[in-house]
Write an enzyme that holds these catalytic residues in place. Structure first.
Site, mmCIF file in Angstrom:
data_model
loop_
_atom_site.group_PDB
_atom_site.id
_atom_site.type_symbol
_atom_site.label_atom_id
_atom_site.label_comp_id
_atom_site.label_asym_id
_atom_site.label_seq_id
_atom_site.Cartn_x
_atom_site.Cartn_y
_atom_site.Cartn_z
ATOM 1 N N LYS A 1 -7.344 50.405 -39.152
ATOM 2 C CA LYS A 1 -6.684 51.685 -38.864
ATOM 3 C C LYS A 1 -5.173 51.530 -38.764
ATOM 4 C CE LYS A 1 -10.770 53.459 -36.479
ATOM 5 N NZ LYS A 1 -11.469 53.373 -35.170
ATOM 6 N N ARG B 1 -7.443 32.772 -36.159
ATOM 7 C CA ARG B 1 -7.308 32.349 -37.558
ATOM 8 C C ARG B 1 -6.755 33.547 -38.324
ATOM 9 N NH1 ARG B 1 -9.733 28.970 -41.854
ATOM 10 N NH2 ARG B 1 -9.607 27.458 -40.152
ATOM 11 N N ARG C 1 -17.280 27.050 -39.996
ATOM 12 C CA ARG C 1 -17.193 25.693 -39.475
ATOM 13 C C ARG C 1 -16.283 25.623 -38.244
ATOM 14 N NH1 ARG C 1 -17.726 20.917 -42.117
ATOM 15 N NH2 ARG C 1 -17.984 22.095 -44.044
ATOM 16 N N THR C 2 -15.068 26.110 -38.381
ATOM 17 C CA THR C 2 -14.113 26.067 -37.271
ATOM 18 C C THR C 2 -14.604 26.939 -36.115
ATOM 19 O OG1 THR C 2 -12.291 25.683 -38.811
ATOM 20 C CG2 THR C 2 -11.713 26.454 -36.616
ATOM 21 N N HIS D 1 -2.638 23.945 -38.523
ATOM 22 C CA HIS D 1 -3.999 23.973 -37.995
ATOM 23 C C HIS D 1 -4.042 22.803 -37.026
ATOM 24 C CE1 HIS D 1 -8.160 24.454 -37.509
ATOM 25 N NE2 HIS D 1 -8.622 24.126 -38.683
#
Lengths: 325, 325, 325
Positions: free
Chosen positions: C100, C121, C70-71, C149
């Protein structure tokens, strides 16, 4: 018009220094093209650098059977900055068709109908060559297992040229896992063509450069020495380029052996203190702890600039492949 | 201006032959548009084919609850070649919102704020129809489980038209898993509208065409025969089109049954040797071993051209959906 | 020229109401820009809204260590509608380099060579701030675990402004999981700046707003009350805004506790029947069963419009970050 390139499968295709020079200059134009606040002359150059987009923008297909966000991002950014489009899969391994048993040639034949160039990352050596045999559009090898990763070697060479002004008359140290490192192997092969180059292979006994390269250098009378990891500081005094690699955990069957070797060499302030002021430190990245954090702030640390160069070299290669195609 | 289309949910929407003809001609223009080195007339046509991009480029959202790189690439390439943009997820099944329990209608209502058209692949039959009920923007069904995949049937029909010049008066053989094959079922339905078509259903007893289609053909007085797999060579002599399908391992609950049936028919040189010189062999792909490798090199093997047509048919459909929207 | 923004890391950066007003007006212009059939004045405005694309289109990198389609879609749609390009990974957590052992700063330094702005995110609080310290290009925090957010809070505020005409003199109800909800916490902080705001925190005892926010409100003499879930209907009579949140299953260690609390409050026709005619119901989405389906059809249900606003607010933010950069 730039020289027209087809498939890019292995470093050996780039034996022609004139071609390498053209690639280098084009990559440098791409750098200008990519920046803003350009002067008039630069603007003129830039106009020549975008891909023609009539009747439509060219499309690059990233077909990655192994994930590699770094390489994928680099190609995507390059293609988009040229004014092209990208279709992309991070997980061609579970490409529904591959999962259903489709052969690589069939996948490539189908994808050739959707794209103008295919960038292929595949776990098996030789996959890119096989794909090229069946493909209607140029294929770029972005790593075929233990095989090659030619665009990495090309961006490494461009970095040396840009940082040092030349690729001749250099003392180049290769440090780390020389046995398994696809990158150092390809780059050694490519640099072996330069005038008066001297290689210094620095590694633990267990990770020495393999015989095929050693033999190649001997046959061509190219100067090299092999020294143990402990000699790093001594050798570093005379290096123009120190190319560091990571010990690749994923290549060890025995975890104990990895534990034993990991951290057996570190490039830290003790090492860079003795290196010449105009030398450079390179690394294909990702790095873990083989380079101490303080080195990042030394102007000789060229690895992030090297990573940036990746975009411009790939822009240049894509331009040479797609222009007028 | 092309005919305006809305949601594309099932093959039954395309009963109008005039609409199918328009789609076919538009797909053919798209093919020209997609190529370069065009003449003047073609250039003129091309101008009409890109999507209008003022004030901004249209956006297609690929919402795939099951991965299908092939179908996704085909739609992405089509949309980008039209001058549109794409946002894409390969794993809407773990769409964070779906994982948190969001309903399909809610997801579709949200995505409608980000895109101008939604391409939906979903494992449940009827999902596309349900999505369309809640969507502010047109929804294209790119496969709803055992339901429909209408753009595949449309590209199959366009391929027959392009390869044979007509869709009338044909002997069409359908070979393989006719019971579970969404593709053959949809295509049979679509071709049943043509003049004087004769179907030949060739399959092992266990994978025969289901009763609903058989009944439909009987009711509409459409000529067909059902023959066992062994009769393939006999039937092939008279076929204009041989449509081959894969036995879909993933549809069998019992792996032994799959093992028994797999490889029970193969289209190889023995079969194509008896087929007419102007016949064509089609396959929705991916294929595994139901078509022998030597067939790929016969000019009657139309399946890679069929796959290419997918892009142009989807360009045409997107043009008809998005133009002026 | 819009005000120039840099990194967007936390709601606290947006204390300046003039800046918030500018953002709001710009988001509204973006809405016009995104629509078609505009009048002359709107067309004039739109011209100013696309990003400059000389010598090339700007590139946004979506770097998501946790999936959030969605974001991600919202940022991608915003960037493409501005005329920019996007490179994107849904699974930076298995970013081959991160797998890694590469550090976040190294990843950010590399990606900065491929993109003009990074949307991050990350599951760890503070990740965005750390990334910003090392990044050559602006970083937008799209959620750092239990942290912030900020673009969600900004779009929430813009929604209130747009739906109600003002953000002052409002009775704002916050319903649900106030303890764990990153969204309600950030929004409370942002709205605390408005004139004469009154908060009503409605939640089960176990999920009450935490002390840090309560203390902040007390220190700043901001009016609020805390009421149990059962009082929802009483409180709802006087609300201008009812902000509903989901009980986040993924935050509970004990599934029994989740089962006990889930469904302990529902916004259904009983609740909305008593709410004022000009009130609005908001939700950050995804919603599950905390809002009854019948509410979707009430014009006071603002949550899908709220989701749409997300695109325009992000367009405005990107414009302010990238214009002239």
């Amino acid at each position: 018009m730039p020289t027209k390139l087809g498939h890019i499968l292995e470093t050996q295709q780039f034996k022609d220094r004139k071609l390498l020079d053209e690639l280098y200059f084009l990559a440098d134009e791409m750098r200008l093209f990519d920046k803003e606040n350009l002067g008039l002359l630069e603007r003129y150059k830039c106009k020549r650098n975008a891909l023609p987009c009539k009747p439509r923008r060219k499309i690059l297909a990233n077909v990655f059977y192994e994930p590699s966000t770094r390489t994928r991002f680099s190609f995507e950014s390059a293609m988009r900055s040229l004014g092209g489009d990208v279709i992309s899969t991070e997980s061609a391994g579970i490409f529904s068709s591959a999962a259903k048993g489709e052969s690589l040639p069939d996948s490539i034949r189908v994808i050739g109908g959707y794209a103008d160039v295919i960038v292929l990352r595949h776990p098996e050596e030789g996959a890119a060559k096989m794909a090229a045999r069946y493909s209607r559009v140029p294929v770029i090898n972005a790593g075929d297992g233990p095989g090659q990763h030619p665009t990495q070697a090309l961006l490494d060479r461009c970095t040396i040229k840009r940082e040092r002004g030349t690729t001749d008359n250099l003392n180049v140290g290769m440090l780390g896992d020389l046995k398994n490192g696809r990158t150092v192997r390809s780059l050694t092969y490519l640099l072996a063509q330069e005038d008066n180059i001297r290689f210094h292979f620095i590694s633990p006994q267990e990770l020495k450069m393999r015989n095929d390269i050693i033999q190649y250098l001997e046959e061509h009378n190219i100067s090299f020495e092999e020294v143990p990891g402990e000699a790093l500081k001594d050798v570093a005094r005379n290096l123009d380029v120190l190319y560091v690699t990571r010990i690749q955990k994923e290549r060890f069957k025995n975890p104990e052996e990895y534990e034993k070797l990991k951290g057996c060499y570190v490039v830290d302030h003790n090492v860079i203190d003795v290196m010449p002021g105009d030398s450079i430190i390179m690394h294909p990245l990702p790095k873990i702890d083989e380079i101490a954090p303080e080195v990042d702030y030394d102007k000789r640390a060229a690895y992030f600039r090297q990573s940036d160069n990746g975009k411009y070299v790939r822009m240049a290669l894509l331009k040479m492949i797609l222009d007028g195609s």
